[in-house]
Design an enzyme around this catalytic site. Structure first.
Site, PDB file in Angstrom:
ATOM      1  N   SER A  33       6.279   5.256  -2.424  1.00  0.00           N
ATOM      2  CA  SER A  33       4.898   5.378  -2.887  1.00  0.00           C
ATOM      3  C   SER A  33       3.995   6.283  -2.173  1.00  0.00           C
ATOM      4  O   SER A  33       2.893   7.029  -2.809  1.00  0.00           O
ATOM      5  CB  SER A  33       4.416   3.890  -3.075  1.00  0.00           C
ATOM      6  N   ASP A 323      -5.373   0.417  -3.018  1.00  0.00           N
ATOM      7  CA  ASP A 323      -4.829  -0.881  -3.801  1.00  0.00           C
ATOM      8  C   ASP A 323      -4.459  -2.059  -2.736  1.00  0.00           C
ATOM      9  O   ASP A 323      -4.385  -1.740  -1.170  1.00  0.00           O
ATOM     10  CB  ASP A 323      -3.961  -1.067  -4.692  1.00  0.00           C
ATOM     11  N   HIS A 326      -1.763   0.892  -0.670  1.00  0.00           N
ATOM     12  CA  HIS A 326      -2.141   1.938   0.146  1.00  0.00           C
ATOM     13  C   HIS A 326      -3.156   2.428  -0.434  1.00  0.00           C
ATOM     14  O   HIS A 326      -4.561   2.083  -1.120  1.00  0.00           O
ATOM     15  CB  HIS A 326      -1.833   2.347  -2.064  1.00  0.00           C
TER      16      HIS A 326
END
Ligand SMILES: *[C@@H]1O[C@H](CO)[C@@H](O)[C@H](O)[C@H]1NC(C)=O
Ligand SMILES: *[C@@H]1O[C@H](CO)[C@@H](O)[C@H](O)[C@H]1NC(C)=O
Length: 348
Positions: A33, A323, A326
């Site tokens: 990610s 978040d 991240h």
């Protein structure tokens, strides 16, 4: 005939751009990610971010499946190399091979070096990313001819970024790997897989490769929140593992530089830069590090970070993390610039 002329013209312009501006032909991305630009939107996993408030500071405020409020590190690196400002996801059918010829992303959020990690949330294992890359090479050859395709393959910059999930989503959470391996042994397993990946890419024609390190994992808001009773400081144990693993990846890169003729492989380490920001946020214009912008800033990512939360911050630029797992777009741009200034400078 008209179409053919157009295509030829397009190719000429395209080749011209490569020759005169960009230092590398394209950017080709593998990983998790930290670098997925939207592949998970097209597979069946619950780990996605193609809804608001993800992407609210992206072009047109669009959620794309990037795990951030805006662009991710690889987008900024592409721009820094005078290539396009966003790298499209290979599984996004709104892009074609002509788009992918100047940059393409095979990454899948939630994956890791270890297949046991990608299994946790049913995301793409590393071998699947590599399979798609092989398919891409075939499409590139069909579309541009062998010679031009080989040139792009050999002159692209390959960015690899993963590893955090192997520890935080797998080793430290599930009993399977931790009952088989000491944390030292597990790092060696992962390093062996990273070695195999770089060798495979090399055998497929890649010559310019950046292997990314892992961040100070113990400082991610989710990990800090889990230890809130202990003062919500960074978890030193996880940071130590990150440093240890990074030094193994650095050794690997040094070894492969000697073993593989003609390869230019570097280690890009986000650890020090990110820790510097976390320890001294105000110098970089940030106000919050322990708490992320989205929702409560402590636990939410993916579906839990959504537009129904009224707690989400107003100005993400004041936050190091978007978040609980991240970084924000602003942090990403600093990390990219730091990589360009240091490890990636040899490719400029
Ligand atoms: C690098 O090479 C040295 C010397 O051969 C070896 O001891 C070490 O284990 C290697 N490390 C990696 C990560 O490949
Ligand atoms: C990168 O280098 C430029 C020019 O030397 C400098 O202004 C900038 O602060 C550096 N950025 C980072 C994040 O290292």
């Amino acid at each position: 005939m008209e179409t053919l002329k157009c295509t030829v013209l397009h190719l000429l312009v395209f080749v011209q751009i490569i020759r005169t501006q960009a230092k590398v032909a394209s950017i080709i991305v593998f990983g998790d990610s930290t670098v997925d630009s939207g592949n998970n939107n097209h597979i069946s996993t619950i780990l996605r971010s193609d809804f608001g408030p993800y992407g609210r500071d992206f072009i047109n405020g669009q959620p794309t499946g990037r795990f951030s409020n805006g662009r991710i590190v690889t987008d900024f690196i592409s721009e820094g190399f005078q290539l396009k400002p966003v790298i499209p996801a290979y599984l996004d059918s709104s892009y074609g091979i002509a788009d992918f010829a100047t940059g393409v992303c095979f990454a899948s959020a939630g994956t890791g070096y270890d297949d046991a990690t990608s299994n946790v949330l049913s995301v793409m294992p590393l071998q699947r990313e590599l399979q798609y890359y092989k398919e891409y090479q075939t499409r590139l050859r069909e579309s541009l001819g062998n010679e031009k395709a080989e040139k792009i393959i050999g002159e692209s910059l390959y960015l690899i970024s993963m590893g955090t999930n192997d520890f935080l989503e797998n080793y430290y959470i599930l009993p399977y790997r931790s009952s088989q391996y000491s944390v030292e042994g597990y790092q060696q397993l992962l390093t062996g897989i990273a070695r195999k990946l770089i060798q495979d890419l090399y055998n497929l024609g890649a010559r310019k490769i950046s292997l990314g390190g892992v961040p100070p994992m113990g400082c991610l808001p989710l990990e800090r929140a889990r230890r809130i009773l202990y003062g919500s400081d960074c978890i030193e144990e996880y940071n130590n593992v990150a440093r240890n693993f990074n030094s193994k990846l650095q050794d690997l890169v040094n070894n492969l530089s000697k073993e593989l003729p003609g390869i230019q492989v570097v280690f890009s380490n986000p650890y020090d830069m990110l820790l510097k920001i976390i320890k001294d946020p105000h110098s970089y214009g940030f106000e919050s590090t322990a708490k992320a912008c989205c929702a409560s800033g402590m636990f939410e990512m993916g579906y839990l970070c959504n537009s129904y939360s009224t707690l989400t911050c107003q100005d993400a630029d004041k936050y190091v993390f978007w978040d609980s797992f991240h970084p924000t777009q602003k942090t990403n741009s600093i990390l990219a610039q730091n990589a360009i200034n240091n490890s990636l400078a040899v490719f400029l």
